[in-house]
Design an enzyme around this catalytic site. Structure first.
Site, mmCIF file in Angstrom:
data_model
loop_
_atom_site.group_PDB
_atom_site.id
_atom_site.type_symbol
_atom_site.label_atom_id
_atom_site.label_comp_id
_atom_site.label_asym_id
_atom_site.label_seq_id
_atom_site.Cartn_x
_atom_site.Cartn_y
_atom_site.Cartn_z
ATOM 1 N N THR A 1 -2.708 0.568 -4.290
ATOM 2 C CA THR A 1 -3.106 1.827 -3.664
ATOM 3 C C THR A 1 -4.500 2.283 -4.081
ATOM 4 O O THR A 1 -5.005 1.874 -5.131
ATOM 5 C CB THR A 1 -2.077 2.929 -4.030
ATOM 6 O OG1 THR A 1 -2.471 4.178 -3.461
ATOM 7 C CG2 THR A 1 -1.964 3.097 -5.546
ATOM 8 N N GLY A 2 -5.076 3.152 -3.262
ATOM 9 C CA GLY A 2 -6.318 3.797 -3.631
ATOM 10 C C GLY A 2 -6.100 4.987 -4.548
ATOM 11 O O GLY A 2 -7.056 5.519 -5.124
ATOM 12 N N ASP B 1 -0.237 5.250 0.944
ATOM 13 C CA ASP B 1 -0.464 6.205 2.028
ATOM 14 C C ASP B 1 -0.546 5.490 3.371
ATOM 15 O O ASP B 1 -1.309 4.543 3.544
ATOM 16 C CB ASP B 1 -1.742 7.003 1.771
ATOM 17 C CG ASP B 1 -1.592 7.951 0.597
ATOM 18 O OD1 ASP B 1 -0.888 8.962 0.748
ATOM 19 O OD2 ASP B 1 -2.142 7.658 -0.485
ATOM 20 N N ASP C 1 0.850 -1.188 0.000
ATOM 21 C CA ASP C 1 0.000 0.000 0.000
ATOM 22 C C ASP C 1 0.893 1.248 0.000
ATOM 23 O O ASP C 1 2.091 1.163 0.293
ATOM 24 C CB ASP C 1 -0.896 -0.042 1.245
ATOM 25 C CG ASP C 1 -1.669 1.236 1.466
ATOM 26 O OD1 ASP C 1 -2.356 1.678 0.528
ATOM 27 O OD2 ASP C 1 -1.571 1.802 2.578
ATOM 28 N N ASP D 1 -2.191 -0.714 5.935
ATOM 29 C CA ASP D 1 -2.516 -0.055 7.202
ATOM 30 C C ASP D 1 -3.996 0.254 7.392
ATOM 31 O O ASP D 1 -4.404 0.614 8.491
ATOM 32 C CB ASP D 1 -1.740 1.258 7.315
ATOM 33 C CG ASP D 1 -2.306 2.358 6.424
ATOM 34 O OD1 ASP D 1 -2.645 3.428 6.939
ATOM 35 O OD2 ASP D 1 -2.428 2.137 5.206
ATOM 36 N N SER D 2 -4.821 0.133 6.338
ATOM 37 C CA SER D 2 -6.195 0.613 6.481
ATOM 38 C C SER D 2 -7.215 -0.359 5.901
ATOM 39 O O SER D 2 -6.870 -1.443 5.429
ATOM 40 C CB SER D 2 -6.332 1.988 5.824
ATOM 41 O OG SER D 2 -7.490 2.647 6.289
ATOM 42 N N LYS E 1 -8.423 -4.559 -3.967
ATOM 43 C CA LYS E 1 -6.990 -4.867 -3.938
ATOM 44 C C LYS E 1 -6.734 -6.369 -3.882
ATOM 45 O O LYS E 1 -5.834 -6.881 -4.555
ATOM 46 C CB LYS E 1 -6.330 -4.182 -2.744
ATOM 47 C CG LYS E 1 -6.215 -2.668 -2.861
ATOM 48 C CD LYS E 1 -5.417 -2.113 -1.680
ATOM 49 C CE LYS E 1 -5.313 -0.603 -1.726
ATOM 50 N NZ LYS E 1 -4.466 -0.083 -0.627
#
Length: 288
Positions: free
Chosen positions: A41-42, A9, A7, A235-236, A212
C-alpha cells in the site's frame, strides 16, 4: 500461487475504507492453505495496520509504496527513505509550481496546512467514489487528525533538519492537470526518485528503491519463491511496478483502464468484494 500481494485503497478496502467481511474471510482462507499474503500500500504503517487489525488479518506489510517492509509483528525488515538533498529538490519543484504536499515520515504523516489536508483527502475519496456523502468524507478526513494518522507541523524545512527524521514519501495534490503534468516531468528529471500516483490528481514521490514491485520481488526472494508464483491485486498507477514483475496480475473492476490493460484477470470492484472473488477464483484453480 505461493504469494498474494494486495493493494489497500480501491482494492482490499471497500468504499467505507474498511476491509469487507468477504475480503477478510478470503485472505484467511488463502493463508490457511499456506499462501503468503502481504499487503502492498501507499499508506504508512499506522494507517495500513488499523483496518487490518479491525478485520483480524495478521500478515506482513509493504507500506509507503515499498519505502518500508515489516513482518507480521510490525518489525522493520527494510527501509528506503529519501535522501535529504533529493527531498529539498522535490520541495523546490512543488513549491515553485504551487502544489500542496504532505510528508510521510518515520514518525508519521504530517502536513503544514490543516484546511488543504482536509480538502485533499476529500478529493481523494470523492475521485474513488463520487456517490459517497460529502459529510461522511469530511468527518473521515477530520478523524485522521483526531486519531493521529496525520499531524500538523509548523515547518517542513524544520522537520527536514531533524537528524532523527526520515522522509519516506512526499504526496502531492492538485486538481490542475496541466500543473500536475508539468510537475511530474520536472520530478522525473531528478535522479534517484520513483514517481507514481494513487489517484489522477496526486503524485507520489519516493526513493527509487521504494516501489511496490521491487518490494514484492524482495519479499518473494526472501521466501525462496519464484515471481511466477506471485499474484498481485491492484487498481491504480502505484501498482504498475507490481504488475510488471508478478506472474499473475489481477485488476479490480474499478481500476484505471491502464491497469486493466496490464492484467491477466479483471475482478469485481472493491465494493463488490473483488479481492475475495479473485482469490477464490485462483484457489479453485489450484485445487483442481
Amino acid at each position: 500461487m505461493k504469494v498474494i500481494a494486495i493493494d489497500m485503497d480501491g482494492t482490499l478496502l471497500g468504499n467505507v475504507h474498511e476491509v469487507t467481511a468477504e475480503n477478510a474471510k478470503a485472505v484467511k482462507e488463502a493463508q490457511q492453505l499456506g499462501v503468503n499474503v502481504v499487503i502492498a500500500t501507499g499508506r504508512d504503517e499506522k494507517e495500513a495496520r488499523s483496518p487490518l487489525k479491525q478485520a483480524g488479518i495478521i500478515c506482513p506489510t509493504i507500506t509507503v509504496n515499498g519505502a518500508q517492509v515489516r513482518d507480521e509483528d510490525g518489525n522493520v525488515l527494510s527501509s528506503y527513505p529519501l535522501l535529504k538533498e533529493k527531498t529539498r529538490h522535490v520541495f523546490d519543484v512543488l513549491l515553485t509550481n504551487d502544489i500542496y504536499f504532505e510528508l510521510y515520515t518515520n514518525h508519521g504523516t504530517v502536513t503544514d496546512n490543516y484546511d488543504k489536508a482536509i480538502q485533499a483527502i476529500i478529493d481523494f475519496f470523492h475521485a474513488a467514489n463520487p456517490a459517497q456523502d460529502i459529510n461522511t468524507m469530511q468527518q473521515f478526513a477530520k478523524e485522521r487528525f483526531e486519531t493521529g494518522a496525520i499531524s500538523l507541523v509548523a515547518s517542513y524545512d524544520e522537520l527536514l533538519e531533524q537528524e532523527d527524521t526520515e522522509i519516506l514519501k512526499v504526496l502531492a495534490f492538485s486538481k490542475d492537470e496541466e500543473k500536475l503534468s508539468k510537475t511530474r516531468a520536472q520530478l522525473h528529471d531528478i535522479d534517484g526518485l520513483a514517481v507514481s500516483a494513487s489517484a489522477p490528481d496526486n503524485i507520489e514521490i519516493t526513493h527509487k528503491q521504494a516501489q511496490k514491485g521491487l518490494a514484492v520481488t524482495a519479499f518473494a526472494e526472501r521466501l525462496g519463491i519464484s515471481m511466477d508464483e506471485v499474484m498481485v491485486i491492484g487498481d491504480s498507477f502505484n501498482d504498475v511496478s507490481m504488475f510488471k514483475v508478478a506472474g499473475y496480475k489481477v485488476a479490480m473492476g474499478n481500476a484505471e483502464q491502464a491497469i486493466k490493460d496490464l492484467a491477466d484477470f479483471i475482478s469485481k470492484s472493491n465494493d463488490e468484494d473483488g479481492v475475495a472473488f479473485a482469490i477464490r477464483q485462483k484457489l479453485s484453480h489450484m485445487s483442481r
